[in-house]
Design a protein around this motif. Structure first.
Motif, short mmCIF file in Angstrom:
data_model
loop_
_atom_site.label_atom_id
_atom_site.label_comp_id
_atom_site.label_asym_id
_atom_site.label_seq_id
_atom_site.Cartn_x
_atom_site.Cartn_y
_atom_site.Cartn_z
N ARG A 41 28.05 46.86 47.23
CA ARG A 41 28.05 46.40 48.63
C ARG A 41 29.45 46.51 49.25
NH1 ARG A 41 25.43 40.77 48.63
NH2 ARG A 41 24.73 41.09 46.52
N ALA A 42 30.47 46.19 48.48
CA ALA A 42 31.84 46.30 49.00
C ALA A 42 32.16 47.75 49.33
CB ALA A 42 32.84 45.75 47.98
N ARG A 43 31.80 48.65 48.44
CA ARG A 43 32.05 50.07 48.71
C ARG A 43 31.31 50.54 49.95
NH1 ARG A 43 31.26 51.83 42.41
NH2 ARG A 43 33.42 51.49 41.75
N ALA A 44 30.06 50.12 50.10
CA ALA A 44 29.26 50.52 51.27
C ALA A 44 29.89 50.00 52.56
CB ALA A 44 27.83 50.01 51.12
N ALA A 45 30.53 48.84 52.50
CA ALA A 45 31.16 48.24 53.68
C ALA A 45 32.62 48.66 53.83
CB ALA A 45 31.07 46.72 53.59
N ARG A 46 33.09 49.55 52.95
CA ARG A 46 34.47 50.01 52.96
C ARG A 46 35.47 48.87 52.74
NH1 ARG A 46 35.44 54.93 54.00
NH2 ARG A 46 34.16 56.41 55.09
N VAL A 47 35.06 47.91 51.93
CA VAL A 47 35.92 46.80 51.53
C VAL A 47 36.61 47.23 50.24
CG1 VAL A 47 35.88 44.44 50.58
CG2 VAL A 47 34.57 44.99 52.64
N PRO A 48 37.93 47.10 50.17
CA PRO A 48 38.63 47.50 48.95
C PRO A 48 38.15 46.71 47.73
CG PRO A 48 40.20 47.02 50.70
CD PRO A 48 38.85 46.61 51.20
N VAL A 49 37.96 47.44 46.64
CA VAL A 49 37.63 46.84 45.35
C VAL A 49 38.87 47.02 44.47
CG1 VAL A 49 36.14 46.90 43.32
CG2 VAL A 49 35.19 47.43 45.59
N ILE A 50 39.41 45.90 43.99
CA ILE A 50 40.59 45.94 43.15
C ILE A 50 40.20 45.40 41.78
CG2 ILE A 50 42.96 45.13 42.82
CD1 ILE A 50 43.18 44.97 45.89
N TRP A 51 40.44 46.21 40.78
CA TRP A 51 40.08 45.89 39.40
C TRP A 51 41.29 45.30 38.70
CZ3 TRP A 51 35.03 47.09 37.95
CH2 TRP A 51 34.32 47.86 38.88
N ILE A 52 41.07 44.19 38.00
CA ILE A 52 42.13 43.51 37.27
C ILE A 52 41.80 43.63 35.77
CG2 ILE A 52 43.41 41.36 36.99
CD1 ILE A 52 43.35 42.32 39.94
N GLN A 53 42.80 43.99 34.97
CA GLN A 53 42.57 44.20 33.53
C GLN A 53 43.66 43.49 32.73
OE1 GLN A 53 42.49 48.34 32.37
NE2 GLN A 53 40.92 47.89 30.83
N HIS A 54 43.22 42.55 31.90
CA HIS A 54 44.13 41.72 31.12
C HIS A 54 44.48 42.38 29.79
CE1 HIS A 54 45.92 37.74 30.50
NE2 HIS A 54 45.64 37.91 29.22
N SER A 55 45.69 42.15 29.34
CA SER A 55 46.07 42.52 27.98
C SER A 55 46.85 41.36 27.40
CB SER A 55 46.89 43.81 27.94
OG SER A 55 48.09 43.67 28.67
N ALA A 56 46.73 41.21 26.08
CA ALA A 56 47.39 40.13 25.35
C ALA A 56 47.46 40.53 23.89
CB ALA A 56 46.60 38.83 25.52
N ASP A 57 48.08 39.69 23.08
CA ASP A 57 48.18 40.00 21.65
C ASP A 57 46.81 40.20 21.01
OD1 ASP A 57 50.90 39.83 21.90
OD2 ASP A 57 51.04 37.79 21.10
N ASP A 58 45.81 39.45 21.50
CA ASP A 58 44.45 39.59 20.96
C ASP A 58 43.54 40.46 21.83
OD1 ASP A 58 44.32 37.80 23.06
OD2 ASP A 58 42.95 36.43 22.05
N LEU A 59 44.11 41.10 22.84
CA LEU A 59 43.38 42.02 23.71
C LEU A 59 44.31 43.20 23.97
CD1 LEU A 59 40.64 42.18 25.18
CD2 LEU A 59 41.76 41.21 27.18
N VAL A 60 44.38 44.09 23.00
CA VAL A 60 45.39 45.14 22.94
C VAL A 60 45.01 46.32 23.85
CG1 VAL A 60 46.61 46.73 21.41
CG2 VAL A 60 46.02 44.42 20.62
N THR A 61 45.96 46.73 24.67
CA THR A 61 45.79 47.86 25.58
C THR A 61 45.28 49.07 24.82
OG1 THR A 61 47.57 47.03 26.98
CG2 THR A 61 46.98 49.35 27.22
N GLY A 62 44.25 49.70 25.38
CA GLY A 62 43.70 50.92 24.82
C GLY A 62 42.57 50.73 23.82
N THR A 63 42.37 49.49 23.35
CA THR A 63 41.30 49.25 22.38
C THR A 63 39.95 49.15 23.09
OG1 THR A 63 41.51 46.84 22.50
CG2 THR A 63 42.88 48.00 20.84
N GLU A 64 38.88 49.21 22.32
CA GLU A 64 37.53 49.06 22.87
C GLU A 64 37.37 47.68 23.52
OE1 GLU A 64 33.71 49.99 24.05
OE2 GLU A 64 35.26 51.33 23.29
N ALA A 65 37.91 46.65 22.92
CA ALA A 65 37.83 45.29 23.49
C ALA A 65 38.52 45.21 24.84
CB ALA A 65 38.44 44.29 22.52
#
Length: 185
Positions: A41-65
């Motif tokens: 719905r946001a895309r259809a209304a031309r509302v920006p969608v901003i994706w946030i992605q967390h990383s931490a010691d137990d959520l390592v960048t690039g892993t499947e998790a």
């Protein structure tokens, strides 16, 4: 109503809907489906969608998790903000992206309710944004072994208290997915 001058637009923030974050989340499939509907719905209304992605010691960048769930797909033109703190504004370019989009109203969905969602809600609010929490588009997992309330209670409480949040010149709101109309925000 935002206290940010010249920012009449809305942006959708999709926070941390990553494999390792929502693997054990309650109502995972329903929440992810609601977020997918919001993104469409946001895309259809031309509302920006901003994706946030967390990383931490137990959520390592690039892993499947660390990867976003396969049901949600970011388009090339949609920003991806990498973060290491609960508040999506802390030490990230989120504020600059929102300023460039002229966004003074944030619609927030994602995970985890009692961590990054709450931190991001408050982070936006104290920075002058109007902030809407999507009542049925955030989730968490069971943290009762550490003394937390049951996940359903955490979600219900967050929806309850955010509805009554107040500050001069800003609004806080809670809306279910079905009632969120990006064409009128």
């Amino acid at each position: 109503m935002t206290t940010l001058p010249d920012r009449p637009h809305t942006a959708l923030l999709v926070v941390d809907v990553q494999n390792g974050v929502v693997a054990e989340a309650i109502h995972r499939d329903e929440v992810v489906a609601n977020i997918a509907a919001l993104v469409d719905r946001a895309r259809a209304a031309r509302v920006p969608v901003i994706w946030i992605q967390h990383s931490a010691d137990d959520l390592v960048t690039g892993t499947e998790a660390w990867q976003y769930v396969p049901e949600l797909t970011r388009t090339d033109g949609e920003p991806l903000v990498h973060k290491r703190y609960g508040d999506s504004f802390e030490d990230t370019p989120l504020e600059e992206l929102l300023a460039a989009a002229g966004a003074g109203h944030l619609v927030v969905a994602g995970a985890e309710t009692d961590a990054c969602i709450r931190s991001t809600l408050h982070g936006g609010f104290v920075r002058g944004y109007d902030v809407t929490l999507v009542a049925d588009a955030h989730t968490t997992f069971d943290k009762t072994p550490w003394g937390a309330p049951k996940p359903d209670d955490v979600i219900a409480h967050t929806n309850l208290y955010w509805r009554y949040q107040q500050a001069p010149g800003r609004t806080a709101a809670v809306r279910p997915t079905a009632e969120l109309d990006f064409m009128s925000t």
